[in-house]
Design a protein around this motif. Structure first.
Motif, PDB file in Angstrom:
ATOM      1  N   PRO A  99       0.817  -1.220   0.000  1.00 57.10           N
ATOM      2  CA  PRO A  99       0.000   0.000   0.000  1.00 57.10           C
ATOM      3  C   PRO A  99       0.853   1.274   0.000  1.00 57.10           C
ATOM      4  O   PRO A  99       1.866   1.339   0.700  1.00 57.10           O
ATOM      5  N   ALA A 100       0.424   2.272  -0.797  1.00 51.16           N
ATOM      6  CA  ALA A 100       1.181   3.526  -0.917  1.00 51.16           C
ATOM      7  C   ALA A 100       1.080   4.370   0.344  1.00 51.16           C
ATOM      8  O   ALA A 100       1.958   5.180   0.628  1.00 51.16           O
ATOM      9  N   ASP A 101      -0.006   4.162   1.114  1.00 52.87           N
ATOM     10  CA  ASP A 101      -0.262   5.069   2.239  1.00 52.87           C
ATOM     11  C   ASP A 101       0.285   4.572   3.572  1.00 52.87           C
ATOM     12  O   ASP A 101      -0.009   5.154   4.611  1.00 52.87           O
ATOM     13  N   GLN A 102       1.044   3.480   3.560  1.00 50.93           N
ATOM     14  CA  GLN A 102       1.621   2.944   4.794  1.00 50.93           C
ATOM     15  C   GLN A 102       3.108   2.734   4.570  1.00 50.93           C
ATOM     16  O   GLN A 102       3.485   2.258   3.501  1.00 50.93           O
ATOM     17  N   PRO A 103       3.954   3.044   5.542  1.00 54.04           N
ATOM     18  CA  PRO A 103       5.386   2.818   5.325  1.00 54.04           C
ATOM     19  C   PRO A 103       5.693   1.335   5.116  1.00 54.04           C
ATOM     20  O   PRO A 103       5.009   0.477   5.669  1.00 54.04           O
ATOM     21  N   VAL A 104       6.690   1.070   4.280  1.00 52.21           N
ATOM     22  CA  VAL A 104       7.153  -0.307   4.111  1.00 52.21           C
ATOM     23  C   VAL A 104       7.741  -0.745   5.442  1.00 52.21           C
ATOM     24  O   VAL A 104       8.504  -0.003   6.063  1.00 52.21           O
ATOM     25  N   VAL A 126       2.322  -0.932  -6.188  1.00 50.38           N
ATOM     26  CA  VAL A 126       2.082   0.015  -5.098  1.00 50.38           C
ATOM     27  C   VAL A 126       0.613   0.421  -5.208  1.00 50.38           C
ATOM     28  O   VAL A 126       0.208   1.061  -6.182  1.00 50.38           O
ATOM     29  N   THR A 127      -0.182  -0.028  -4.227  1.00 49.40           N
ATOM     30  CA  THR A 127      -1.641   0.127  -4.302  1.00 49.40           C
ATOM     31  C   THR A 127      -2.120   1.427  -3.631  1.00 49.40           C
ATOM     32  O   THR A 127      -1.355   2.082  -2.923  1.00 49.40           O
ATOM     33  N   LYS A 128      -3.390   1.751  -3.835  1.00 52.01           N
ATOM     34  CA  LYS A 128      -4.079   2.863  -3.168  1.00 52.01           C
ATOM     35  C   LYS A 128      -3.439   4.223  -3.458  1.00 52.01           C
ATOM     36  O   LYS A 128      -3.382   5.086  -2.565  1.00 52.01           O
ATOM     37  N   THR A 129      -2.952   4.431  -4.684  1.00 47.95           N
ATOM     38  CA  THR A 129      -2.310   5.720  -5.003  1.00 47.95           C
ATOM     39  C   THR A 129      -3.301   6.888  -4.901  1.00 47.95           C
ATOM     40  O   THR A 129      -2.882   8.030  -4.760  1.00 47.95           O
ATOM     41  N   ASP A 130      -4.605   6.591  -4.948  1.00 50.92           N
ATOM     42  CA  ASP A 130      -5.605   7.676  -4.829  1.00 50.92           C
ATOM     43  C   ASP A 130      -5.632   8.309  -3.445  1.00 50.92           C
ATOM     44  O   ASP A 130      -6.134   9.418  -3.282  1.00 50.92           O
ATOM     45  N   VAL A 131      -5.090   7.621  -2.446  1.00 46.03           N
ATOM     46  CA  VAL A 131      -5.091   8.214  -1.105  1.00 46.03           C
ATOM     47  C   VAL A 131      -3.680   8.582  -0.626  1.00 46.03           C
ATOM     48  O   VAL A 131      -3.461   8.812   0.557  1.00 46.03           O
ATOM     49  N   ALA A 132      -2.739   8.634  -1.562  1.00 48.78           N
ATOM     50  CA  ALA A 132      -1.369   9.010  -1.188  1.00 48.78           C
ATOM     51  C   ALA A 132      -0.933  10.206  -2.024  1.00 48.78           C
ATOM     52  O   ALA A 132      -1.423  10.417  -3.133  1.00 48.78           O
ATOM     53  N   SER A 133      -0.002  10.996  -1.468  1.00 40.88           N
ATOM     54  CA  SER A 133       0.516  12.141  -2.229  1.00 40.88           C
ATOM     55  C   SER A 133       1.517  11.625  -3.270  1.00 40.88           C
ATOM     56  O   SER A 133       2.010  10.498  -3.166  1.00 40.88           O
ATOM     57  N   LYS A 134       1.822  12.481  -4.254  1.00 37.16           N
ATOM     58  CA  LYS A 134       2.793  12.095  -5.291  1.00 37.16           C
ATOM     59  C   LYS A 134       4.132  11.728  -4.655  1.00 37.16           C
ATOM     60  O   LYS A 134       4.791  10.782  -5.063  1.00 37.16           O
ATOM     61  N   LYS A 135       4.481  12.519  -3.642  1.00 40.14           N
ATOM     62  CA  LYS A 135       5.776  12.305  -2.975  1.00 40.14           C
ATOM     63  C   LYS A 135       5.787  10.932  -2.282  1.00 40.14           C
ATOM     64  O   LYS A 135       6.742  10.169  -2.386  1.00 40.14           O
ATOM     65  N   GLN A 136       4.661  10.636  -1.599  1.00 41.89           N
ATOM     66  CA  GLN A 136       4.527   9.348  -0.903  1.00 41.89           C
ATOM     67  C   GLN A 136       4.666   8.184  -1.902  1.00 41.89           C
ATOM     68  O   GLN A 136       5.354   7.206  -1.634  1.00 41.89           O
ATOM     69  N   VAL A 137       3.989   8.321  -3.045  1.00 44.96           N
ATOM     70  CA  VAL A 137       4.025   7.255  -4.056  1.00 44.96           C
ATOM     71  C   VAL A 137       5.449   7.075  -4.562  1.00 44.96           C
ATOM     72  O   VAL A 137       5.959   5.946  -4.658  1.00 44.96           O
ATOM     73  N   ALA A 138       6.117   8.205  -4.852  1.00 43.23           N
ATOM     74  CA  ALA A 138       7.496   8.132  -5.370  1.00 43.23           C
ATOM     75  C   ALA A 138       8.411   7.438  -4.360  1.00 43.23           C
ATOM     76  O   ALA A 138       9.203   6.562  -4.714  1.00 43.23           O
ATOM     77  N   GLU A 139       8.262   7.810  -3.099  1.00 47.33           N
ATOM     78  CA  GLU A 139       9.107   7.199  -2.057  1.00 47.33           C
ATOM     79  C   GLU A 139       8.807   5.702  -1.912  1.00 47.33           C
ATOM     80  O   GLU A 139       9.698   4.897  -1.706  1.00 47.33           O
ATOM     81  N   LEU A 156      -0.659   1.984  -8.727  1.00 47.74           N
ATOM     82  CA  LEU A 156      -2.022   1.994  -9.273  1.00 47.74           C
ATOM     83  C   LEU A 156      -3.068   2.209  -8.185  1.00 47.74           C
ATOM     84  O   LEU A 156      -2.770   2.134  -6.991  1.00 47.74           O
ATOM     85  N   SER A 157      -4.284   2.460  -8.624  1.00 50.75           N
ATOM     86  CA  SER A 157      -5.419   2.519  -7.702  1.00 50.75           C
ATOM     87  C   SER A 157      -6.540   1.638  -8.228  1.00 50.75           C
ATOM     88  O   SER A 157      -7.075   1.887  -9.310  1.00 50.75           O
TER      89      SER A 157
END
Ligand SMILES: Nc1nc2c(ncn2[C@@H]2O[C@H](COP(=O)(O)OP(=O)(O)OP(=O)(O)O)[C@@H](O)[C@H]2O)c(=O)[nH]1
Ligand SMILES: [Mg+2]
Length: 305
Positions: A99-104, A126-139, A156-157
């Motif tokens: 998930p994109a919105d939780q730290p690995v 990397v799932t749930k990109t709709d609830v993460a910022s661009k920066k979060q997704v990139a990281e 993706l979302s």
């Protein structure tokens, strides 16, 4: 038959793995275009391997949605992890969902270690990109790439649908050449009885207190089909299901004040069943206590785990 300008048809199995709540089943449903498995925000929603079939002109992907891999705390947990391990050894591609919105974290590292022994190519999603910022997704893309040796990494979302089609094409490309494995009209190999039981569990998961979901199992005791007295030519399906909890104290949590909660569970589950069956449904739910079933091999077998 293939011609020079037509690529060969491909088919095979792709397993979705990831920690509980990563979005595996939501992605499975989005790829199939139909609800094949139940979804909730409670961990360990999926308790068996579910096949969902994606039919495309160029290929057929048989998705195998699995329970979230986790550190097991019960015999049920151990069995769920075994389901995942059995699946991994037998597929053409692995889709590792993060998930994109939780730290690995340690949960993902635990899965990455299991995947080291697997020969099939790994696609990291990397799932749930709709609830993460661009920066979060990139990281997250960077962190995810460091976890395993991936053939591809795709953000993706499954909820917005963004990049789901791209993943589909990519998976087909990683499958071996071969004819379709399932007939065109089949989207899952789940039987109706199990789908019905799962709809009841899904309706219950988010309506009850935190401790109940883990202790809840649902069995269907009886399905009776008869002509619908209100609609000539249609069926009325009568379903009797049992909700098993582990402790007496959990019974009132599932029933609610004046039966409010169980009523709400019933009406949501019934709506899902009517969509599934295309018929009117009369649903009877009963709550029963099956003491500490999560650690009892015989009870687990009885519940189908
Ligand atoms: N916003 C958003 N939420 C998502 C997305 N995918 C899944 N979710 C939510 O995340 C939660 C978990 O989704 P599931 O698909 O049940 O996750 P899972 O990995 O199958 O979980 P287990 O079966 O417990 O291992 C649910 O509340 C979903 O609605 C997404 O792309 N975007
Ligand atoms: Mg799931």
């Amino acid at each position: 038959m293939t011609t020079p300008d037509q690529p060969p048809h491909r088919s095979g199995f792709a397993a979705l793995v990831g920690r509980p709540n990563a979005g595996k089943t939501t992605l499975t449903n989005a790829l199939v275009g139909e609800k094949v498995g139940i979804v909730s925000n409670r961990p360990q929603t999926t308790r068996h391997a579910i096949r969902g079939v994606v039919h495309k002109p160029g290929g057929q992907i048989v998705l195998v949605d699995t329970p979230g891999l986790h550190k097991p705390k019960s015999l049920l947990g151990k069995r769920l992890n075994d389901v995942v391990r059995d699946t991994l050894s037998d597929v053409d591609v692995i889709v590792f969902c993060i998930p994109a919105d939780q730290p690995v974290g340690t949960g993902d590292q635990f899965i990455a270690r299991q995947l080291r022994e697997v020969k099939a190519p790994i696609v990291v999603v990397v799932t749930k990109t709709d609830v993460a910022s661009k920066k979060q997704v990139a990281e997250q893309l960077v962190a995810a790439s460091q976890l395993v040796e991936a053939a591809e990494v795709v953000p993706l979302s499954a909820v917005s649908g963004d990049q789901v089609g791209l993943l589909e094409n990519l998976l087909i490309g990683l499958l071996p050449e071969g004819p379709p494995l399932y007939p065109e009209e089949q989207t899952t190999d789940e039987d109706v009885e199990r789908q019905i039981a799962e709809l009841v569990r899904e309706a219950a998961l988010e309506k009850v207190r935190q401790e109940v979901p883990h202790s809840l199992a649902v069995t269907v005791e009886e399905i009776v089909r008869r002509p619908d007295p209100k609609k000539a030519g249609s069926e009325l399906v009568e379903v009797h299901a049992l909700l098993h909890v582990e402790r007496n104290s959990q019974k009132p949590m599932l029933l609610g004040k004046g039966g409010q909660i169980i009523k709400a569970i019933g009406s949501e589950a019934r709506a899902g069943m009517e969509t599934l069956l295309g018929a009117r449904v009369h649903l009877e739910l009963h709550v029963t206590v099956l003491g500490e079933w999560q650690d009892d091999p015989k009870k687990l077998n009885r519940l189908g785990y």
